[in-house]
Design a protein around this motif. Structure first.
Motif, PDB file in Angstrom:
ATOM      1  N   LEU A  27      57.670  84.920  42.786  1.00  0.00           N
ATOM      2  CA  LEU A  27      56.592  85.107  41.811  1.00  0.00           C
ATOM      3  C   LEU A  27      57.155  85.399  40.417  1.00  0.00           C
ATOM      4  O   LEU A  27      56.601  84.953  39.416  1.00  0.00           O
ATOM      5  N   GLN A  36      58.523  82.076  39.125  1.00  0.00           N
ATOM      6  CA  GLN A  36      57.418  81.207  38.714  1.00  0.00           C
ATOM      7  C   GLN A  36      56.903  81.587  37.326  1.00  0.00           C
ATOM      8  O   GLN A  36      56.651  80.727  36.488  1.00  0.00           O
ATOM      9  N   ASN A  92      48.745  76.389  37.356  1.00  0.00           N
ATOM     10  CA  ASN A  92      48.731  75.214  38.207  1.00  0.00           C
ATOM     11  C   ASN A  92      48.052  75.576  39.516  1.00  0.00           C
ATOM     12  O   ASN A  92      48.514  76.426  40.261  1.00  0.00           O
ATOM     13  N   TRP A  93      46.926  74.908  39.815  1.00  0.00           N
ATOM     14  CA  TRP A  93      46.140  75.294  40.988  1.00  0.00           C
ATOM     15  C   TRP A  93      46.108  74.191  42.030  1.00  0.00           C
ATOM     16  O   TRP A  93      45.452  74.319  43.038  1.00  0.00           O
ATOM     17  N   ALA A 141      49.089  71.864  42.883  1.00  0.00           N
ATOM     18  CA  ALA A 141      50.316  71.582  43.617  1.00  0.00           C
ATOM     19  C   ALA A 141      50.535  72.658  44.670  1.00  0.00           C
ATOM     20  O   ALA A 141      50.274  73.827  44.421  1.00  0.00           O
ATOM     21  N   SER A 142      50.967  72.257  45.834  1.00  0.00           N
ATOM     22  CA  SER A 142      51.344  73.235  46.826  1.00  0.00           C
ATOM     23  C   SER A 142      52.572  73.964  46.306  1.00  0.00           C
ATOM     24  O   SER A 142      53.472  73.353  45.752  1.00  0.00           O
ATOM     25  N   ALA A 143      52.578  75.274  46.478  1.00  0.00           N
ATOM     26  CA  ALA A 143      53.708  76.050  45.962  1.00  0.00           C
ATOM     27  C   ALA A 143      55.011  75.620  46.623  1.00  0.00           C
ATOM     28  O   ALA A 143      56.085  75.880  46.117  1.00  0.00           O
ATOM     29  N   ARG A 158      44.915  74.394  50.211  1.00  0.00           N
ATOM     30  CA  ARG A 158      45.798  73.897  49.170  1.00  0.00           C
ATOM     31  C   ARG A 158      45.760  74.806  47.940  1.00  0.00           C
ATOM     32  O   ARG A 158      46.771  75.147  47.341  1.00  0.00           O
ATOM     33  N   PHE A 159      44.524  75.208  47.604  1.00  0.00           N
ATOM     34  CA  PHE A 159      44.359  76.094  46.453  1.00  0.00           C
ATOM     35  C   PHE A 159      45.086  77.422  46.671  1.00  0.00           C
ATOM     36  O   PHE A 159      45.809  77.900  45.803  1.00  0.00           O
ATOM     37  N   GLN A 162      47.570  78.015  48.450  1.00  0.00           N
ATOM     38  CA  GLN A 162      49.035  77.885  48.507  1.00  0.00           C
ATOM     39  C   GLN A 162      49.622  77.373  47.203  1.00  0.00           C
ATOM     40  O   GLN A 162      50.829  77.223  47.079  1.00  0.00           O
ATOM     41  N   SER A 163      48.764  77.095  46.243  1.00  0.00           N
ATOM     42  CA  SER A 163      49.245  76.609  44.946  1.00  0.00           C
ATOM     43  C   SER A 163      49.845  77.777  44.167  1.00  0.00           C
ATOM     44  O   SER A 163      49.678  78.928  44.553  1.00  0.00           O
ATOM     45  N   PRO A 164      50.531  77.491  43.075  1.00  0.00           N
ATOM     46  CA  PRO A 164      51.062  78.590  42.260  1.00  0.00           C
ATOM     47  C   PRO A 164      49.982  79.601  41.869  1.00  0.00           C
ATOM     48  O   PRO A 164      50.217  80.809  41.926  1.00  0.00           O
ATOM     49  N   VAL A 165      48.799  79.131  41.517  1.00  0.00           N
ATOM     50  CA  VAL A 165      47.726  80.070  41.181  1.00  0.00           C
ATOM     51  C   VAL A 165      47.343  80.901  42.401  1.00  0.00           C
ATOM     52  O   VAL A 165      47.184  82.121  42.316  1.00  0.00           O
ATOM     53  N   ARG A 183      49.133  81.772  44.891  1.00  0.00           N
ATOM     54  CA  ARG A 183      50.141  82.777  45.172  1.00  0.00           C
ATOM     55  C   ARG A 183      49.988  83.981  44.251  1.00  0.00           C
ATOM     56  O   ARG A 183      50.227  85.119  44.649  1.00  0.00           O
ATOM     57  N   VAL A 184      49.584  83.711  43.012  1.00  0.00           N
ATOM     58  CA  VAL A 184      49.381  84.830  42.088  1.00  0.00           C
ATOM     59  C   VAL A 184      48.162  85.655  42.531  1.00  0.00           C
ATOM     60  O   VAL A 184      48.158  86.876  42.409  1.00  0.00           O
TER      61      VAL A 184
END
Ligand SMILES: Nc1ncnc2c1ncn2[C@@H]1O[C@H](COP(=O)(O)OP(=O)(O)OP(=O)(O)O)[C@@H](O)[C@H]1O
Ligand SMILES: [Mg+2]
Lengths: 268, 341
Positions: free
Chosen positions: A111, A114, A122-123, A125-127, B178-179, B181-184, B186-187
């Protein structure tokens, strides 16, 4: 090598002026005017309850001062929120461990990576697509000797391990100014040298400024270009280690016998 | 690499699960059974949307039904006033989603900068407001009584309706996963875990919270649209506190922070609902379903504080953690031996 540069105003990465905060009637930090030179190592020492952590909270924006201002990289940042200060290049570690308990060790650091890489909204792309963030997070974890614990939830870590995680999260942000609040407290004696080594490496790279709060005087004397002494919320002295050691006010007020021991061991 | 293997196993199980659900109409084609399964799929979407708030971001809402209700009334009114075509249906879902997104955004911007209970209180106030609006705007809603409306003729087939609900649930599950697991996403988890630390890493908290509430509002609106489609009827109960409580119960019982848990929670609650109304034929006590859900809630919170899916996941993670530790221990022992030898 560490030859001293001449003091120039634009060489100050961080400056405070008359910084004060009162909790009710209790003034925890009082009229502190502190200057931190760019790419130098400054330590802040002082007895328990002197206001060191509170000063950090004022610098990183967790607390708002009652009076005074903070200037970072020549800009008045007093009204800025913590996340804005982080984006300007200021990072801190916390004395009381402050991690994400139910996320893995790797995710805690990922985190930070990132954020450092500026991937914030970015919402879609899979992390997992950000494999390189994980690689980088592993790199920082290896550095603090946590490379073998990446899959564990942070709240299962031992206290010392949490301290190392805290440090890895700070390093991963790659800030220009690192505020370290007792990074080795709670870390086992055998591991302290390795953590010291990490801090020393950052210092020797020469492109970052470090402010360290620490009680271990040998460590302070070993690393610091300058030392500031905080006592009862006030800045008692600030100067080169030798000068601080010989400063009578400091000796009288705080260091006393402790200080002589430290000088003796540093002189060896 | 073990993570990848896990997610592959997860995918296989999910495919089997969906295939099983898709085969149901061919195994048991009783009307009431299909209706029940359709309701489960719809409420699963609603519960997942609530889980985005509660489980993934740590935001409590007392008025999540308002988005469900917006979807419900938008679809009802448009199918009634325009025409009962598939095009109108899709358009009404879209309009509901947009209205919900807008309202979520406004409520979020008004309250998410403040202490967390402000959002809970404001959603409660807004859902109450919408309930009153639905009661009073009689020309549009026919007040408390509600109104029936025509639906596209293909949708009148129970099996088609079930497959539609199932498809929506699966698609929403995949999108929301998907949402998350996205960078957002995770935040969002980081905010749930430690908001102040997340901010000190350089993330602007309010952006993420508003983001989460908008996504949750849009998903809830879709479930509301589907819900009234199965009833061919809409009234003010869609804005009722019961709806929000349902979502809350389903999420907590299934396990907060696990989208799949929301599906399990929805199944249990809907089955229980159904079962209790059958039993009510024998004794009126069973009509008081809220008592039984209260009991169920207490049992789950005492026995599985992380919910059903959450508890399973924790158990599994612990086992994996222990195995990992053991292998590391073995490694370091081997290294020590080598060093000594
Ligand atoms: N949020 C707060 N509210 C009230 N008082 C506070 C608060 N934070 C700190 N203080 C008080 O301010 C004083 C300074 O505390 P601080 O934590 O800054 O000391 P410190 O120098 O970091 O000490 P240590 O070496 O033990 O870490 C203490 O008396 C403490 O009780
Ligand atoms: Mg302190």
């Amino acid at each position: 090598m560490s030859g001293r540069r001449t003091d120039q105003a634009d060489d100050m990465i961080l400056e405070t002026e008359g910084l004060t905060i009162a909790f009710g009637g209790h003034v925890a930090v009082q009229e502190v005017s502190l200057k931190v030179e760019r790419n130098r190592f400054k330590s802040i020492i002082g007895p328990n309850g002197a206001g060191k952590t509170t000063l950090f909270n004022l610098l990183s924006g967790q607390l708002r001062p009652t009076a005074g201002y903070v200037r970072f990289k020549g800009k008045d940042i007093t009204p800025l929120a913590p996340f804005q200060r982080t984006r300007l290049g200021m990072g801190r570690s916390f004395q009381i461990t402050n991690v994400f308990p139910n996320l893995t060790v790797l995710e805690n650091v990922r985190l930070a990576v990132q954020s450092q890489q500026g991937v914030r909204l970015n919402w879609y792309a899979s992390a997992k697509a950000y494999r390189r963030f994980e690689e980088e997070a592993k790199h920082w974890l290896d550095m603090v000797l946590l490379g073998n614990r990446i899959g564990v939830m942070a709240n299962y870590l031992a206290h010392g391990e949490k301290r190392k995680l805290e440090l890895a999260m700070l390093l991963a942000l790659q800030p220009d100014l690192l505020l370290l609040d007792e990074p080795t407290a709670g870390i086992s004696i055998e591991e302290v040298p390795a953590i010291l080594e990490v801090i020393r490496k950052v210092k020797e790279a020469g492109n970052r400024t470090i402010v360290l709060i620490e009680h271990k005087m040998d460590m302070v004397l070993d690393l610091s270009d300058s030392i500031a002494v905080l006592f009862n919320g006030k800045l008692l002295a600030d100067g080169r280690p030798e000068d601080i050691m010989n400063n009578e006010t400091v000796q009288a007020a705080y260091l006393g016998g402790l200080y002589d021991d430290a000088v003796a061991s540093a002189g060896d | 690499m073990s993570g990848m293997r896990t997610s592959k196993i997860g995918t296989i199980w999910f495919v089997i699960f969906v295939a099983g659900l898709a085969a149901l109409p061919f195994i048991n084609d009783s009307r009431s059974f299909l209706i029940l399964m359709t309701q489960i799929c719809i409420f699963a979407v609603f519960a997942m949307s609530y889980d985005i708030l509660l489980g993934f971001t740590g935001i409590v809402s007392f008025g999540h039904c308002m988005f469900f209700g917006i979807g419900a009334y938008t679809s009802g009114v448009m199918l009634d006033r325009l025409d009962a075509s598939i095009g109108t249906l899709l358009l009404s879902v879209l309009v509901g989603v947009l209205l919900s997104a807008l309202l979520s955004y406004i409520v979020g911007m008004l309250s998410l900068r403040l202490k967390s209970h402000f959002y809970a209180m404001l959603t409660l106030a807004f859902s109450g407001l919408l309930l009153v609006l639905a009661e009073k705007w009689r020309s549009l809603t026919n007040g408390n009584d509600g109104f029936t409306f025509p639906i596209p003729s293909v949708m009148k087939d129970r099996t088609v309706l079930y497959f539609t609900a199932l498809a929506v649930m699966v698609v929403m599950f995949l999108l929301l996963r998907r949402f998350t697991q996205s960078p957002v996403g995770r935040v969002l988890l980081a905010i749930r875990e430690n908001e102040q630390r997340t901010e000190s890493l350089g993330y602007e908290i309010v952006h993420y919270k508003v983001f989460a509430t908008v996504v949750a509002g849009m998903a809830a609106s879709i479930s509301g649209s589907l819900y009234v489609l199965t009833l061919r009827f809409v009234n003010t109960t869609v804005f009722g506190m019961d709806m929000t409580l349902n979502a809350l119960l389903m999420t907590i019982i299934g396990g907060v922070g696990t989208l799949f848990g929301a599906i399990i929670g929805a199944s249990i609650i809907e089955w229980a609902h159904h079962g209790l109304s059958e039993l009510a034929k024998f004794h009126p006590i069973f009509e008081r379903w809220i008592i039984f859900f209260g009991l169920l809630y207490i049992v789950v919170v005492l026995l599985f504080p992380a919910g059903i899916v959450g508890t399973l996941r924790l158990w599994w993670l612990k086992r994996r953690g222990r195995r990992l530790e053991q292998s590391l221990q073995a490694d370091s022992n081997a290294i020590r031996k080598e060093g000594a030898g």
